[in-house]
Design a protein around this motif. Structure first.
Motif, PDB file in Angstrom:
ATOM      1  N   GLY A   1       0.816  -1.211   0.000  1.00 61.46           N
ATOM      2  CA  GLY A   1       0.000   0.000   0.000  1.00 61.46           C
ATOM      3  C   GLY A   1       0.847   1.257   0.000  1.00 61.46           C
ATOM      4  N   SER A   2       0.205   2.359  -0.308  1.00 59.01           N
ATOM      5  CA  SER A   2       0.907   3.641  -0.383  1.00 59.01           C
ATOM      6  C   SER A   2       1.192   4.188   1.005  1.00 59.01           C
ATOM      7  CB  SER A   2       0.049   4.658  -1.135  1.00 59.01           C
ATOM      8  OG  SER A   2       0.562   5.959  -0.929  1.00 59.01           O
ATOM      9  N   PHE A   3       2.454   4.550   1.236  1.00 57.69           N
ATOM     10  CA  PHE A   3       2.793   5.133   2.538  1.00 57.69           C
ATOM     11  C   PHE A   3       2.353   6.596   2.635  1.00 57.69           C
ATOM     12  CE2 PHE A   3       7.344   5.233   0.676  1.00 57.69           C
ATOM     13  CZ  PHE A   3       7.191   6.519   0.150  1.00 57.69           C
ATOM     14  N   HIS A   4       1.666   7.079   1.622  1.00 58.91           N
ATOM     15  CA  HIS A   4       1.079   8.410   1.738  1.00 58.91           C
ATOM     16  C   HIS A   4      -0.280   8.365   2.446  1.00 58.91           C
ATOM     17  CE1 HIS A   4       4.162   9.114  -1.371  1.00 58.91           C
ATOM     18  NE2 HIS A   4       4.272  10.268  -0.766  1.00 58.91           N
ATOM     19  N   GLY A   5      -0.723   7.161   2.811  1.00 60.63           N
ATOM     20  CA  GLY A   5      -1.939   7.016   3.595  1.00 60.63           C
ATOM     21  C   GLY A   5      -1.649   6.182   4.833  1.00 60.63           C
TER      22      GLY A   5
ATOM     23  N   TRP B   1       9.936  10.075  -4.379  1.00 61.94           N
ATOM     24  CA  TRP B   1       8.931   9.600  -5.335  1.00 61.94           C
ATOM     25  C   TRP B   1       7.583  10.246  -5.025  1.00 61.94           C
ATOM     26  CZ3 TRP B   1       9.969   6.927  -9.620  1.00 61.94           C
ATOM     27  CH2 TRP B   1      11.178   6.221  -9.690  1.00 61.94           C
ATOM     28  N   LEU B   2       7.004  10.852  -6.017  1.00 65.80           N
ATOM     29  CA  LEU B   2       5.681  11.452  -5.846  1.00 65.80           C
ATOM     30  C   LEU B   2       4.595  10.393  -6.000  1.00 65.80           C
ATOM     31  CD1 LEU B   2       6.263  14.608  -8.099  1.00 65.80           C
ATOM     32  CD2 LEU B   2       6.611  14.397  -5.620  1.00 65.80           C
ATOM     33  N   THR B   3       3.406  10.687  -5.485  1.00 63.98           N
ATOM     34  CA  THR B   3       2.291   9.747  -5.673  1.00 63.98           C
ATOM     35  C   THR B   3       1.886   9.680  -7.144  1.00 63.98           C
ATOM     36  OG1 THR B   3       0.736  11.528  -5.187  1.00 63.98           O
ATOM     37  CG2 THR B   3       1.301  10.039  -3.375  1.00 63.98           C
ATOM     38  N   LYS B   4       2.122  10.785  -7.849  1.00 55.98           N
ATOM     39  CA  LYS B   4       1.783  10.805  -9.275  1.00 55.98           C
ATOM     40  C   LYS B   4       2.482  11.987  -9.944  1.00 55.98           C
ATOM     41  CE  LYS B   4      -2.286  13.693  -8.584  1.00 55.98           C
ATOM     42  NZ  LYS B   4      -3.716  13.872  -8.777  1.00 55.98           N
ATOM     43  N   VAL B   5       2.556  11.940 -11.253  1.00 57.79           N
ATOM     44  CA  VAL B   5       3.010  13.104 -12.007  1.00 57.79           C
ATOM     45  C   VAL B   5       1.909  14.164 -11.882  1.00 57.79           C
ATOM     46  CG1 VAL B   5       3.503  13.953 -14.333  1.00 57.79           C
ATOM     47  CG2 VAL B   5       4.341  11.690 -13.617  1.00 57.79           C
ATOM     48  N   PRO B   6       2.264  15.412 -11.573  1.00 55.99           N
ATOM     49  CA  PRO B   6       1.214  16.444 -11.499  1.00 55.99           C
ATOM     50  C   PRO B   6       0.466  16.510 -12.836  1.00 55.99           C
ATOM     51  CG  PRO B   6       3.378  17.332 -10.873  1.00 55.99           C
ATOM     52  CD  PRO B   6       3.612  15.951 -11.341  1.00 55.99           C
ATOM     53  N   GLU B   7      -0.855  16.489 -12.750  1.00 55.81           N
ATOM     54  CA  GLU B   7      -1.649  16.377 -13.984  1.00 55.81           C
ATOM     55  C   GLU B   7      -1.368  17.479 -15.003  1.00 55.81           C
ATOM     56  OE1 GLU B   7      -5.771  15.846 -12.920  1.00 55.81           O
ATOM     57  OE2 GLU B   7      -5.162  14.189 -11.619  1.00 55.81           O
ATOM     58  N   GLU B   8      -1.169  18.702 -14.510  1.00 55.58           N
ATOM     59  CA  GLU B   8      -0.992  19.845 -15.419  1.00 55.58           C
ATOM     60  C   GLU B   8       0.153  19.640 -16.393  1.00 55.58           C
ATOM     61  OE1 GLU B   8      -1.225  19.545 -12.021  1.00 55.58           O
ATOM     62  OE2 GLU B   8      -0.492  21.489 -11.346  1.00 55.58           O
TER      63      GLU B   8
ATOM     64  N   PHE C   1       4.856  17.585  -4.502  1.00 50.00           N
ATOM     65  CA  PHE C   1       5.767  17.049  -3.487  1.00 50.00           C
ATOM     66  C   PHE C   1       5.326  17.460  -2.078  1.00 50.00           C
ATOM     67  CE2 PHE C   1       9.375  17.600  -0.615  1.00 50.00           C
ATOM     68  CZ  PHE C   1       9.840  16.291  -0.579  1.00 50.00           C
ATOM     69  N   LEU C   2       5.015  18.737  -1.916  1.00 47.14           N
ATOM     70  CA  LEU C   2       4.637  19.226  -0.580  1.00 47.14           C
ATOM     71  C   LEU C   2       3.346  18.567  -0.098  1.00 47.14           C
ATOM     72  CD1 LEU C   2       5.576  22.996  -0.948  1.00 47.14           C
ATOM     73  CD2 LEU C   2       6.861  21.195   0.241  1.00 47.14           C
ATOM     74  N   LYS C   3       2.404  18.369  -1.008  1.00 46.64           N
ATOM     75  CA  LYS C   3       1.149  17.686  -0.667  1.00 46.64           C
ATOM     76  C   LYS C   3       1.436  16.230  -0.250  1.00 46.64           C
ATOM     77  CE  LYS C   3      -3.151  16.254  -2.753  1.00 46.64           C
ATOM     78  NZ  LYS C   3      -3.678  15.745  -4.006  1.00 46.64           N
ATOM     79  N   ASP C   4       2.303  15.584  -1.011  1.00 46.46           N
ATOM     80  CA  ASP C   4       2.599  14.172  -0.735  1.00 46.46           C
ATOM     81  C   ASP C   4       3.301  13.987   0.602  1.00 46.46           C
ATOM     82  OD1 ASP C   4       1.429  13.409  -3.101  1.00 46.46           O
ATOM     83  OD2 ASP C   4       3.306  13.120  -4.195  1.00 46.46           O
TER      84      ASP C   4
ATOM     85  N   ALA D   1      16.342  20.547   2.171  1.00 44.94           N
ATOM     86  CA  ALA D   1      16.064  20.124   3.551  1.00 44.94           C
ATOM     87  C   ALA D   1      15.065  21.075   4.209  1.00 44.94           C
ATOM     88  CB  ALA D   1      17.364  20.064   4.345  1.00 44.94           C
ATOM     89  N   THR D   2      15.177  22.342   3.908  1.00 49.11           N
ATOM     90  CA  THR D   2      14.276  23.331   4.511  1.00 49.11           C
ATOM     91  C   THR D   2      12.826  23.063   4.118  1.00 49.11           C
ATOM     92  OG1 THR D   2      16.045  24.968   4.454  1.00 49.11           O
ATOM     93  CG2 THR D   2      13.789  25.807   4.705  1.00 49.11           C
ATOM     94  N   GLU D   3      12.603  22.718   2.863  1.00 50.15           N
ATOM     95  CA  GLU D   3      11.235  22.421   2.419  1.00 50.15           C
ATOM     96  C   GLU D   3      10.644  21.253   3.219  1.00 50.15           C
ATOM     97  OE1 GLU D   3      10.824  23.567  -2.298  1.00 50.15           O
ATOM     98  OE2 GLU D   3      12.307  22.034  -1.786  1.00 50.15           O
ATOM     99  N   VAL D   4      11.447  20.222   3.417  1.00 50.55           N
ATOM    100  CA  VAL D   4      10.971  19.038   4.141  1.00 50.55           C
ATOM    101  C   VAL D   4      10.695  19.385   5.608  1.00 50.55           C
ATOM    102  CG1 VAL D   4      11.566  16.691   4.889  1.00 50.55           C
ATOM    103  CG2 VAL D   4      12.238  17.487   2.609  1.00 50.55           C
ATOM    104  N   LYS D   5      11.633  20.095   6.210  1.00 46.42           N
ATOM    105  CA  LYS D   5      11.514  20.377   7.646  1.00 46.42           C
ATOM    106  C   LYS D   5      10.346  21.316   7.954  1.00 46.42           C
ATOM    107  CE  LYS D   5      15.991  21.188   8.826  1.00 46.42           C
ATOM    108  NZ  LYS D   5      17.372  21.048   9.256  1.00 46.42           N
ATOM    109  N   LYS D   6      10.061  22.196   7.007  1.00 47.64           N
ATOM    110  CA  LYS D   6       8.930  23.106   7.200  1.00 47.64           C
ATOM    111  C   LYS D   6       7.614  22.324   7.246  1.00 47.64           C
ATOM    112  CE  LYS D   6       6.850  27.296   5.362  1.00 47.64           C
ATOM    113  NZ  LYS D   6       6.659  28.094   4.139  1.00 47.64           N
ATOM    114  N   VAL D   7       7.490  21.333   6.397  1.00 50.65           N
ATOM    115  CA  VAL D   7       6.269  20.512   6.401  1.00 50.65           C
ATOM    116  C   VAL D   7       6.120  19.808   7.747  1.00 50.65           C
ATOM    117  CG1 VAL D   7       5.147  18.470   5.401  1.00 50.65           C
ATOM    118  CG2 VAL D   7       6.200  20.184   3.906  1.00 50.65           C
ATOM    119  N   ILE D   8       7.195  19.223   8.232  1.00 45.11           N
ATOM    120  CA  ILE D   8       7.131  18.491   9.507  1.00 45.11           C
ATOM    121  C   ILE D   8       6.755  19.430  10.653  1.00 45.11           C
ATOM    122  CG2 ILE D   8       8.453  17.103  11.171  1.00 45.11           C
ATOM    123  CD1 ILE D   8      10.197  16.210   8.764  1.00 45.11           C
TER     124      ILE D   8
END
Lengths: 367, 367
Positions: free
Chosen positions: B134-138, B157-164, B195-198, B271-278
Motif C-alpha cells: 500500500g501507499s505510505f502516503h496514507g 517519489w511522488l504519488t503521481k506526475v502532477p496532472e498539469e 511534493f509538498l502535498k505528498d 532540507a528546509t522544504e521538508v523540515k517546514k512541512v514536519i
C-alpha cells in the motif's frame, strides 16, 4: 533465536489467475466455506470474549490471521465474515463506541504468490492488511498478540513427505504410489506420525500467539470415524495420478525411479485424531466441534471430470512440476483426466457420501 | 471506511534478481545507507524512550516498519541496524531481561515484488516479518501501534506526475522533457506543490501510527540550500532519458505525443522544504537533522557509464515499460547509455560536489 520450521517449499497453490490457477479453481473449497460461514459467524458471537482494555488514547486493535490463505479469493470472504461477526458482537454488547481497528494478517508459506494475493485485496476493506510468509507449523507472531486465528483447508498438508516412504531400502517404501491409498501398514504409519507431529506443532504455536481468551477456528477435511485413512475419496482421487504416471513410466516418458520417489504430503485424519492432539496442548480448549457433511457432485459428466482435473491440478501442479519438470505437466494432466473418467465408472458412491469437514473453535485459556 | 490514497502503480523498482533488477543495482543506495548506519544507530540509542510497560504475562513487542522497502537487500541491512540499536539501548539501561520481541513490517506499494522480498528474508533474523502492501502516503497501520518507522530513498517519489504537466493545453505542459530540468516555472511549481502535498500526507499518517515517543527516521536525497530544484545532478542524469526518447521520436520509432506525455514522478527538495512541512504537523518534532554529503564516482570510464545506466534502468524501467511497451526498453537504454557518455563529457563537476542526503529523526510527542 526463534525456531523456524521450514515447510516443504513446493507446497504452494498455483499462483496468478490463469485457467490453472488456484484463484480460478478453488470453488470446491469456497462452497464448503460458504456452508460454514453461518456457523463461524454464530460461534464467534457466542464465544468471543471482549475485554474492555480501551481508553481514550489507546483504541483497541483486533488482530486476525488467516493461516494458509493461498492467493484468494476464499481468504477475503472468510476474513470478512470474521470482521463482521466481531463488529456485531461489539454492537450487541452495547460497545459500538469501542469498535476496534482491525489488522488482518494473511499467512502462507514463503513460496505462495503474495503478489497476486496483495493485488486482489478488496479495495473497500475495513481492515489494515499484511502478508506473513512462513510455515504455520512454527511461531509466526509475537506472544499473546492475536485475537482471532483462522485456518481453512490447510491442515491436511504435511510439512513434508515422511522420509521413510521415499527410501528404497525402508520397510515403508511407497513404490508406485503417490498417496497412502493401497499402501502398506508401514506407509500409513509413517504418514500418520508425520501428521500428528505437524498438527501438534501447529496448535502449540497458536497457544503461544493467541491472547488470553483468543479464538482459533479450524476447518479441515476429515474422514469419518471408524473408517481407514485409505478409504477417503479425496485420497483415492489423488491416487489416480499414480495410474497416469505409471503408464508414462512404462512408455519410457519418465523414469520409474522418479515415479517411485514422488509422494504427496497430504493426510486426511479423523476428527478424533485432531481433537486428541488439541486436548494435550496446555491452555487450549475446544469450545465447539461440528462435522459438516457434504455431497460432492458425482463424476458423471465430462464437465465433472474437467472440474475434478483442474482442481487437482491447481493444488498439485507445484509439486509435480518440481519433481518431473514443467514440460511434462500438460501430458500428465491430460492422462489424469482420462484416468479420472475411467475411475469414475468404477467408483462406489457409498464412499463418497461419507465425506466430511471438521469445524473446530478452540479457545486459548487465560493464564 | 479508511482513506486510501493509491500511489501510482507503475512506481516500483525492478523485481526479481536478474541483471536489470533493483536487487542487483541498488549498490548506490546501499553505499549511502552504510554511511548513515552509524548515525542511525547512535541516534536511536540517544533518543529512544523505553517505557516500562512489560509485566510477567505480557512481554513487550517492538514494532518496526521500513516504508518503501523495495525488494532488498538494503531494507534487511537497515532493519538489522535498528534491531541491534534497540537491543543495545535496552542492555545499556540494564533492561536486558525485558528485551522485547521484534515484529518488522516491510512496506511498499502493491506492485512491489513482495515474492522476491519474502524469499530474500534473512533466515537467521531475530524478528517476525510481515509485508504491508500500500501507499505510505496514507495510513497503513492501526493508531498508536508502531515503535519505530524508517524510510530511505523513497520520499522523493511522488504519488503521481502532477496532472498539469501532461496536458497540452496547460501552461505547465512539459513538452519534450521527462523531469523539471530545463522546464518552465509552471512545471517546477506543479512538481513542488505535488511534493509538498505528498510529504504532508506521509508525515500526517506517521503521526497517527506512531506510539507516544515513537521515532521516525528518514533518509532522502536533497538539493543544497539556495540551489534551484533543476540544478540537481540526479535530475540531470534522469533528464538525459528525454534526449534518447526525442531521438527515437525523430526517427519515427515512437510517437512524439508519447514522448511529450511521459514524466517521472520524482522531486528532489531542499532540507528546509521538508523540515517546514514536519514543523506544521501536530505532535511531530524533529529531534535530529544531519546532512550527509557524498561524492559519487565521476562518469569517466565505460564502467561508470554502465553503472549509471543500469541504476537508472532499475528504477525507471517499470514506468517506461508501462508507457512505451516492453519491446522498446532495450533500445531506450542502449541509446541512454550513449547519451550518458556524451553527457558526462560536458558535465560540470562543481554541481556533482553539491550532492547531499538528508537524515532526519522525528519523534511523535506524547499526547
Amino acid at each position: 533465536m526463534m525456531k523456524r520450521e521450514v515447510m516443504e517449499d513446493s507446497i504452494t497453490m498455483n499462483g496468478g489467475d490463469g485457467p490453472n490457477s488456484y484463484t480460478q479453481n478453488s470453488k470446491f473449497q469456497r462452497a464448503a466455506s460458504d456452508q460454514v460461514k453461518v456457523l463461524l459467524s454464530n460461534t464467534i458471537q457466542e464465544k468471543l470474549t471482549i475485554e474492555n482494555t480501551s481508553n481514550a488514547t489507546n483504541q483497541q486493535v483486533f488482530k486476525i490471521v488467516d493461516l494458509g490463505c493461498s492467493v484468494g479469493p476464499n481468504t477475503f470472504a472468510c476474513v470478512q465474515t470474521v470482521v463482521e461477526a466481531v463488529e456485531h458482537t461489539f454492537k450487541t454488547l452495547g460497545l459500538e463506541s469501542e469498535l476496534p481497528e482491525f489488522q488482518v494478517f494473511f499467512n502462507d508459506n514463503v513460496n505462495n504468490d503474495f503478489n497476486t494475493l496483495f493485488k486482489a485485496l478488496p479495495l473497500d476493506r475495513q481492515y489494515m492488511a499484511a502478508g506473513v510468509p512462513g510455515s504455520f507449523h512454527g511461531q509466526l507472531f509475537p506472544k499473546d498478540s492475536l485475537n482471532f486465528m483462522h485456518s481453512a483447508f490447510a491442515l491436511h498438508w504435511l510439512t513434508k513427505v515422511p522420509e521413510e516412504v521415499t527410501k528404497e531400502n525402508s520397510p515403508a517404501w511407497n513404490k508406485g504410489r503417490i498417496t497412502y491409498v493401497g499402501s502398506s501398514h508401514e506407509v500409513l504409519q509413517a504418514y500418520t506420525e508425520q501428521f500428528l507431529k505437524d498438527i501438534k506443532a501447529f496448535f502449540s504455536a497458536r497457544a503461544v500467539e493467541l491472547i488470553n481468551h483468543g479464538l482459533l477456528a479450524i476447518l479441515m477435511p476429515c474422514r469419518p470415524e471408524g473408517t481407514l485413512p485409505s478409504d477417503s475419496i479425496v485420497m483415492h482421487i489423488l491416487e489416480v495420478l499414480a495410474f497416469a504416471l505409471t503408464d508414462m513410466a512404462k512408455e519410457g516418458l519418465i523414469s520409474e525411479a522418479l515415479v517411485d520417489s514422488i509422494n504427496l504430503p497430504i493426510f486426511i485424519p479423523s476428527a478424533t485424531e485432531v481433537k486428541k492432539v488439541i486436548s494435550n496442548i496446555e491452555n487450549l480448549t475446544i469450545e465447539r466441534s461440528e462435522k459438516i457433511y457434504y455431497l460432492p457432485k458425482k463424476l458423471s459428466t465430462p464437465e465433472d471430470v474437467r472440474f475434478c482435473t483442474v482442481h487437482v491440478r491447481a493444488v498439485t501442479e507445484g509439486i509435480l512440476c518440481k519433481h518431473f519438470g514443467p514440460e511434462l505437466i500438460d501430458e500428465i494432466f491430460e492422462r489424469y483426466s482420462k484416468k479420472i473418467e475411467e475411475f469414475s465408472k468404477t467408483l462406489d458412491y457409498a464412499h463418497v457420501e461419507k465425506m466430511e469437514n471438521l469445524f473446530l473453535l478452540v479457545k486459548r485459556n487465560a493464564i
